[in-house]
Design a protein around this motif. Structure first.
Motif, PDB file in Angstrom:
ATOM      1  N   ASP A  65       0.837  -1.202   0.000  1.00  0.00           N
ATOM      2  CA  ASP A  65       0.000   0.000   0.000  1.00  0.00           C
ATOM      3  C   ASP A  65       0.872   1.251   0.000  1.00  0.00           C
ATOM      4  N   GLY A  66       1.917   1.242   0.796  1.00  0.00           N
ATOM      5  CA  GLY A  66       2.833   2.388   0.817  1.00  0.00           C
ATOM      6  C   GLY A  66       3.545   2.555  -0.515  1.00  0.00           C
ATOM      7  N   LEU A  67       3.943   1.456  -1.117  1.00  0.00           N
ATOM      8  CA  LEU A  67       4.631   1.500  -2.413  1.00  0.00           C
ATOM      9  C   LEU A  67       3.715   2.030  -3.510  1.00  0.00           C
ATOM     10  N   ASN A  68       2.434   1.683  -3.447  1.00  0.00           N
ATOM     11  CA  ASN A  68       1.469   2.163  -4.446  1.00  0.00           C
ATOM     12  C   ASN A  68       1.221   3.658  -4.343  1.00  0.00           C
ATOM     13  N   ARG A  69       1.525   4.241  -3.202  1.00  0.00           N
ATOM     14  CA  ARG A  69       1.304   5.683  -3.036  1.00  0.00           C
ATOM     15  C   ARG A  69       2.513   6.502  -3.476  1.00  0.00           C
ATOM     16  N   LEU A  70       3.613   5.882  -3.844  1.00  0.00           N
ATOM     17  CA  LEU A  70       4.843   6.610  -4.170  1.00  0.00           C
ATOM     18  C   LEU A  70       4.937   7.209  -5.574  1.00  0.00           C
ATOM     19  N   PRO A  71       4.462   6.571  -6.641  1.00  0.00           N
ATOM     20  CA  PRO A  71       4.770   7.077  -7.993  1.00  0.00           C
ATOM     21  C   PRO A  71       4.363   8.513  -8.271  1.00  0.00           C
ATOM     22  N   ARG A  72       3.140   8.895  -7.935  1.00  0.00           N
ATOM     23  CA  ARG A  72       2.721  10.269  -8.251  1.00  0.00           C
ATOM     24  C   ARG A  72       3.547  11.306  -7.509  1.00  0.00           C
ATOM     25  N   PRO A  73       3.724  11.191  -6.184  1.00  0.00           N
ATOM     26  CA  PRO A  73       4.589  12.188  -5.528  1.00  0.00           C
ATOM     27  C   PRO A  73       6.031  12.112  -6.014  1.00  0.00           C
ATOM     28  N   ALA A  74       6.516  10.923  -6.317  1.00  0.00           N
ATOM     29  CA  ALA A  74       7.901  10.804  -6.791  1.00  0.00           C
ATOM     30  C   ALA A  74       8.065  11.493  -8.144  1.00  0.00           C
TER      31      ALA A  74
END
Length: 192
Positions: A65-74
């Motif tokens: 779940d944490g990994l799925n939230r990373l791409p857009r902010p990254a």
């Protein structure tokens, strides 16, 4: 007294208030409205709590779940970081961009597939334009290498970067007095 108490009994008797009931036809009872609004908010919060309630999950599920939230902010922060890097060290930035120009076309396609799959959008026209641009970039690979070599020579720690000799020669030449016959004639006329 009997008449007044009888009238009051009719208006307010039996646990009723005819005046209040009549006024509430034209205007909401504020206290009752606040009670209904509070009940509605409580129901909405209960619904949200039920919707977002997550059964007890393991560490792997929380990590994913944490990994799925990373791409857009990254992607957003990385893009802003590129702008900052371009302003802080333009030569370093230009070297990296020259390197990106050498990325092979299949890798760009793979990146395009991953990003479009993740965000759920496919922009085929833009990808085809990218393919043409990448083919042109591959033809420019020798020029890119030459550009990198020249950029590295511009670094502040490169030897000879602060050599003022050509500018010094130019300054001396600009201060040299040239013969100007018109100016000499004017000076002679002023003295006479």
């Amino acid at each position: 007294m009997g008449l007044i108490s009888g009238l009051m009994g009719v208006l307010f008797g039996g646990g009723r208030n005819v005046l209040r009931e009549t006024a509430e036809v034209f205007r909401e009872n504020t206290e009752a409205g606040a009670g209904r609004a509070a009940a509605l908010r409580a129901q909405v919060q209960d619904q949200y709590a039920a919707e977002f309630a997550v059964p007890r999950r393991g560490g792997f599920d929380r990590f994913m779940d944490g990994l799925n939230r990373l791409p857009r902010p990254a992607l957003a922060l990385g893009t802003l970081g590129l702008f900052v890097a371009a302003m802080v060290d333009p030569i370093w930035f230009a070297e990296r961009m020259q390197g990106i120009a050498l990325v092979p076309e299949p890798l760009w396609w793979l990146l395009g597939v991953i990003v479009s799959f993740y965000f759920g959008a496919r922009h085929q026209a833009k990808i085809q334009d990218l393919e043409r641009d990448l083919a042109g970039a591959m033809r420019r690979a020798p020029q890119v290498m030459e550009n990198i070599r020249q950029l590295r020579q511009l670094r502040a720690d490169s030897p000879g970067i602060a050599d003022p000799r050509p500018d010094g020669d130019l300054a001396r030449q600009s201060l040299a007095v040239d013969a100007n016959p018109a100016l000499e004639d004017w000076r002679r006329l002023r003295r006479a």
